[in-house]
Scaffold this active site. Sequence first.
Site, PDB file in Angstrom:
ATOM      1  CB  CYS A 197      -0.906  -0.003   1.226  1.00  0.00           C
ATOM      2  SG  CYS A 197      -1.990   1.423   1.264  1.00  0.00           S
ATOM      3  CG  LEU A 198       4.390   3.634  -1.914  1.00  0.00           C
ATOM      4  CD1 LEU A 198       4.640   4.372  -0.595  1.00  0.00           C
ATOM      5  CD2 LEU A 198       5.710   3.030  -2.412  1.00  0.00           C
TER       6      LEU A 198
END
Lengths: 316, 199
Positions: free
Chosen positions: B92-93
């Site tokens: 999750c970036l």
Amino acid sequence: MGFDIKRFQGDVDEELICPICSGVLEDPLQAPACEHAFCRACITEWISRQPTCPVDRQAVTASQLRPVPRILRNLLSRLCTSCDNAPHGCNAVLKLDSLASHLVDCEYNPKRLMPCEAGCGLVIPKDELAEHNCVRELRVLIASQQGKLTDYQQELTEQRLIINEHKRELALLKEFMRAMRVSNPAMRALADQMEREEVVRWASSLARARVTRWGGMISTPDDVLQVMMIKRSLSESGCPSHIIDDLMENCHERRWPPGLSSLETRQNNRRLYEKYVCKRVPGKQAVLVLQCDNTHVDEHMMVEPGLVMIFAHGIE
Amino acid sequence: MANIAAKRIKREFKEVMKSEEVADGTLKLELVNNSWTELKGQIAGPSETPYEGGKFILEIKVPETYPFNPPKIRFLTRIWHPNVSSVTGAICLDILKDQWAAALTLRTVLLSIQALLSAAEPNDPQDAVVAKQYRENIELFHLTAQHWTNVYAGGPNVILDFVQKVQMLTDMGVDENQARVALSTFDWELERATEQLFS
Ligand SMILES: [Zn+2]
Ligand SMILES: [Zn+2]
Ligand SMILES: [Zn+2]
Ligand SMILES: [Zn+2]
């Protein structure tokens, strides 16, 4: 998208590289605030996905994009690049701003059109020349022409059917008008006009004829043989039916005008013959001298609706 | 593969290979196939983090529409981190999602992932279980992350207690990875982990 950087001579300044495609800027535009520059195609594609600068993500819309400053354009136009057709043997090294005009007539362009030298007359892209086979190409051409010809023939047949129908209708209408004109004066004038026009139309469809030997004129033709043959020919050529009988009567000197009615008067008026505009009766040694073609001729040399002159020979 | 994507990836590949991060061993990058659509990256765990000393392998898939869309990247090496799925390796970036920018490159993306290992974002988690532990018991989180780094990424720190607990469960016939996930999830309480595994 931009130009491949490998095509350029020497180092290209980072400023001139499109951050999207990593090529040298092509037709560049810049974002208004941050002044980041991109190829037009690249930034348009990016903004269609999200309205931000691809470098710093500041908000940018397509309408806010601006042309890059002149100095950047000058730097770009001065870069030296190889030709797009370098892989095909073009060794030209060009300033970026003259690349487009070079490409238009670069002789190494594999898609450049060349005439076939084997004589088929076709013009083909250079890179297809090796594979080119005149016979095969021409066969394809013939096949396509034949297809078209078949289509045209079919259309012609259809048109003929339609024309025949129209002819039948026209004939009926004429009958109708003939019946009408007896009782109605306006209709009579109209019908007369139509008949006149019909004669003119027919007259202009006939070929001009030249009489080389006026002396060969037969002024008293044999009714049955000669006159019937002429009548058939006139009828086939489209002679309007309302004048054909009159014309046939006018084959004989007894119906000819005063200037032609006897051997003696004919002798006297011989020089006037050359004034006649004559039309060929198709396939016959005979000419039509129609009133509508000869309005310039003296009255005593002409009768309505015209003369038919049969000759023994000498019609061209 | 689209011309523009291939060109970009070739250029970025070279950029990474010439970078100081490759020279000092922080980053590695290699091709998986000849079409430039898939690469394998490796980042070193940053110092002063539980990931120090570990080497983490990343799967990098380049979409046809690159660079208009981000590369698809996930951890192939298992990792205990709030922003990485402990099961699938999904990351999750923001820059790999809605904050992607076409000017970002493989190098900047790899460095961003490495930076994520130094600075977790527990409020935007990929793995809720890990994030919960991170928020509620940061020391245990550190140890767990260190243990995972040791087991999966070749990190130097052996957490003996955890190794033994995993061993006890594998002795009972439990798959080693399943045992480690269960124990990590239940803060290394054997009883609750066992309960969950055998229920
Ligand atoms: Zn910008
Ligand atoms: Zn570009
Ligand atoms: Zn050229
Ligand atoms: Zn030819």
